[in-house]
Design a protein around this motif. Structure first.
Motif, short mmCIF file in Angstrom:
data_model
loop_
_atom_site.label_atom_id
_atom_site.label_comp_id
_atom_site.label_asym_id
_atom_site.label_seq_id
_atom_site.Cartn_x
_atom_site.Cartn_y
_atom_site.Cartn_z
N ALA A 1 -9.72 23.63 -4.35
CA ALA A 1 -9.52 24.55 -2.86
C ALA A 1 -8.63 23.94 -1.94
CB ALA A 1 -11.00 24.69 -2.43
N ASP A 2 -7.90 22.86 -2.14
CA ASP A 2 -7.01 21.94 -1.21
C ASP A 2 -5.70 22.26 -1.67
OD1 ASP A 2 -9.27 20.65 -0.03
OD2 ASP A 2 -9.09 18.99 -1.32
N ILE A 3 -5.69 23.79 -1.61
CA ILE A 3 -4.10 24.31 -1.88
C ILE A 3 -3.33 24.05 -0.45
CG2 ILE A 3 -2.86 26.31 -2.23
CD1 ILE A 3 -5.05 27.11 -4.17
N PRO A 4 -2.28 23.55 -0.60
CA PRO A 4 -1.38 23.51 0.85
C PRO A 4 -1.25 24.84 1.45
CG PRO A 4 -0.19 22.33 -0.89
CD PRO A 4 -1.41 23.12 -1.68
N ARG A 5 -1.24 24.84 2.84
CA ARG A 5 -0.99 26.21 3.33
C ARG A 5 -0.19 25.94 4.59
NH1 ARG A 5 -6.43 29.48 3.85
NH2 ARG A 5 -7.70 28.82 1.84
N LYS A 6 0.68 26.86 4.92
CA LYS A 6 1.33 26.90 6.16
C LYS A 6 0.58 27.33 7.12
CE LYS A 6 5.41 28.88 3.81
NZ LYS A 6 6.25 30.05 3.59
N GLY B 1 -1.60 30.56 7.33
CA GLY B 1 -2.70 30.62 6.34
C GLY B 1 -2.27 30.82 5.12
N SER B 2 -0.82 31.47 4.84
CA SER B 2 -0.41 31.51 3.61
C SER B 2 -0.41 30.17 2.64
CB SER B 2 0.91 32.50 3.60
OG SER B 2 2.01 31.64 4.32
N GLY B 3 -0.01 30.48 1.51
CA GLY B 3 0.21 29.40 0.72
C GLY B 3 1.67 28.65 0.78
#
Length: 144
Positions: A26-31, A34-36
């Motif tokens: 769940a630790d996907i990098p985000r801007k 809130g987008s990926g």
């Protein structure tokens, strides 16, 4: 040393993306919106360019599927129905923001025009008072 075919390179990139998403969970990098953060994903995997994700349907579908698991907006492809710009929850509509910024800009332009006119008037008054001061000093009515 034999060159790697494009298909083999594409498969290797896909496997690297799958392993990356399995590793980060769940630790996907985000801007900040809130987008990926695709650039961060490309750096972490590592891939040669972001186009590996944007142009490869299989990689883009993988990213969108993993993004959907964590309520991250999907990556839009050319002509996709999801190609509408992502908007943060609770944020004003982009058109409303643009209209508000235009109104604010117009108000500032009007205020600037008024301030410039006032400066011109004050400079004219200052020149007139300077001329009066010089005349009074020359005639002896105002000590210098």
């Amino acid at each position: 040393m034999p060159d790697i075919s494009n298909k083999a390179r594409g498969d290797a990139n896909h496997r690297a993306l799958v392993a990356y998403f399995d590793r980060v969970g769940a630790d996907i990098p985000r801007k900040p919106d809130g987008s990926g953060d695709i650039a961060a994903i490309v750096r972490d995997v590592p891939l040669t360019t972001r186009q590996v994700i944007y142009q490869n349907e299989r990689n883009r579908a993988l990213c969108n599927e993993r993004f959907a698991r964590h309520d991250i907006p999907p990556i839009a492809g050319k002509g996709d129905a999801v190609a509408v710009a992502f908007q943060r929850p609770g944020a004003a509509a982009p058109d409303d923001e643009k209209k508000a910024l235009k109104r604010h800009n117009d108000q500032l332009q009007r205020e600037l025009a008024v301030a410039r006119a006032e400066v011109i008037e004050l400079r004219r008054d200052m020149r007139r008072y300077k001329a009066i001061e010089i005349h009074l000093a020359d005639t002896g009515r105002l000590p210098r």
